[in-house]
Design an enzyme around this catalytic site. Sequence first.
Site, mmCIF file in Angstrom:
data_model
loop_
_atom_site.group_PDB
_atom_site.id
_atom_site.type_symbol
_atom_site.label_atom_id
_atom_site.label_comp_id
_atom_site.label_asym_id
_atom_site.label_seq_id
_atom_site.Cartn_x
_atom_site.Cartn_y
_atom_site.Cartn_z
ATOM 1 N N ASN A 75 66.149 114.877 96.540
ATOM 2 C CA ASN A 75 66.588 114.700 95.437
ATOM 3 C C ASN A 75 66.801 116.207 95.052
ATOM 4 O OD1 ASN A 75 66.875 114.261 92.366
ATOM 5 N ND2 ASN A 75 64.678 114.399 91.884
ATOM 6 N N TRP A 76 68.181 115.978 94.876
ATOM 7 C CA TRP A 76 68.366 117.023 95.132
ATOM 8 C C TRP A 76 68.905 117.848 93.452
ATOM 9 C CZ3 TRP A 76 74.285 117.293 97.769
ATOM 10 C CH2 TRP A 76 74.050 117.294 99.092
ATOM 11 N N LYS A 77 68.860 117.530 92.197
ATOM 12 C CA LYS A 77 68.550 117.179 91.120
ATOM 13 C C LYS A 77 69.830 117.839 90.421
ATOM 14 C CE LYS A 77 63.664 117.843 91.090
ATOM 15 N NZ LYS A 77 62.321 118.768 90.475
ATOM 16 N N HIS A 119 62.376 109.684 87.082
ATOM 17 C CA HIS A 119 62.056 110.994 87.718
ATOM 18 C C HIS A 119 61.176 111.620 85.802
ATOM 19 C CE1 HIS A 119 61.742 115.148 88.765
ATOM 20 N NE2 HIS A 119 61.541 115.177 90.086
ATOM 21 N N GLU A 128 61.558 114.332 84.960
ATOM 22 C CA GLU A 128 62.565 115.015 84.479
ATOM 23 C C GLU A 128 62.958 114.453 83.246
ATOM 24 O OE1 GLU A 128 64.064 117.430 87.958
ATOM 25 O OE2 GLU A 128 61.971 118.409 87.735
ATOM 26 N N GLU A 153 54.956 111.081 91.528
ATOM 27 C CA GLU A 153 54.932 113.211 91.077
ATOM 28 C C GLU A 153 54.588 113.415 90.628
ATOM 29 O OE1 GLU A 153 58.961 113.586 93.166
ATOM 30 O OE2 GLU A 153 59.646 113.372 91.059
ATOM 31 N N GLY A 195 58.077 121.565 91.569
ATOM 32 C CA GLY A 195 58.492 122.919 91.318
ATOM 33 C C GLY A 195 57.884 124.147 90.946
ATOM 34 N N SER A 208 56.248 120.092 95.451
ATOM 35 C CA SER A 208 56.578 121.327 96.669
ATOM 36 C C SER A 208 56.182 121.011 97.905
ATOM 37 C CB SER A 208 55.605 121.707 96.205
ATOM 38 O OG SER A 208 55.410 122.654 94.343
ATOM 39 N N GLY A 244 62.657 118.278 96.173
ATOM 40 C CA GLY A 244 63.286 118.757 95.238
ATOM 41 C C GLY A 244 63.697 119.904 95.874
ATOM 42 N N GLY A 245 63.415 121.412 95.996
ATOM 43 C CA GLY A 245 63.744 122.383 96.027
ATOM 44 C C GLY A 245 63.433 122.240 98.035
HETATM 45 P P1 13P Z 1 60.143 120.018 94.134
HETATM 46 O O1 13P Z 1 59.691 119.254 95.472
HETATM 47 O O2 13P Z 1 60.626 121.110 93.832
HETATM 48 O O3 13P Z 1 58.651 120.517 93.696
HETATM 49 O O4 13P Z 1 60.721 118.244 93.272
HETATM 50 C C1 13P Z 1 59.411 117.309 93.300
HETATM 51 C C2 13P Z 1 60.757 115.983 92.584
HETATM 52 O O5 13P Z 1 61.055 116.358 91.690
HETATM 53 C C3 13P Z 1 61.537 115.331 93.265
HETATM 54 O O6 13P Z 1 62.002 114.261 92.818
#
Ligand code: 13P
Length: 253
Positions: free
Chosen positions: A9-11, A97, A99, A169, A175, A215, A236-237
């Site tokens: 997930n590049w966001k 998600h 967010e 999640e 994050g 994470s 994500g990251g």
């Molecule tokens: P991180 O891997 O950066 O914690 O993000 C997780 C996430 O929200 C994937 O959708």
Amino acid sequence: MRKQIAAANWKMNLTLQQGEALIDELLNTPHNLSDNQQAVFGIPFPYLTAINAKLAGKENVFVSAQNCYSKKSGAYTGEVSAEMLQSIGVPYVILGHSERREYFGESNAMLAEKVNICFEYGLKPIFCCGEALSIREAGSQNSFVETQLKESLFHLTAAQLTGFVIAYEPIWAIGTGKTASSDQAQEMHAHIRSVLAAQYGAEVANSISILYGGSVKAANAKEIFGKPDVDGGLVGGASLIAAEFAAIINSLK
Ligand code: 13P
């Protein structure tokens, strides 16, 4: 056998040029995907066509949108419909998600509508659920996640739900560098599967891939993915670094 999936997930990160360079680097980094495994790239809308073209002919690798709107079409300036995604050959869409729930007010009821419209246009949702820290501290995480699933998914038929992807999640692990332990992940994934089994039966519940997100990185993926009810991750990251994400792909069961 249900699919094992490493989903990026590049966001809202990377330019198109950076994204293409990342995909090129990743495709050149040794990674193995058997027929039961997939890598999925959840990328910004403007890049879907270009990255999809880049992945053409690559086996078990797909793009995903990060969202779509709940209505079919019409005067919804700035929104993207499921039909538009279908028309450019996008197979997956991340829905709900945390967010989007937090910053864009997406409710369980709205997500039920989004799930419906995705089914109408043949898109596979990667449906996200998970609790905030205060809910975990109060010990209410199981019932909280159960309500998210019930209110957004349980109007579906068993046939619609078969082959579905769910991502657990926990918000406190996103994050933050603070991962749920592999035991905490397994406990919630088993709970989610038992809730699905109670509603739809064991066969359907066992067909559903449940990904862990929060994470995930190369250093912890193997242990988390090794748990019996964890079928991969939504990342994500660490998905923004080719070597990390390649190692995460290689950690799939
Ligand atoms: P991180 O891997 O950066 O914690 O993000 C997780 C996430 O929200 C994937 O959708």
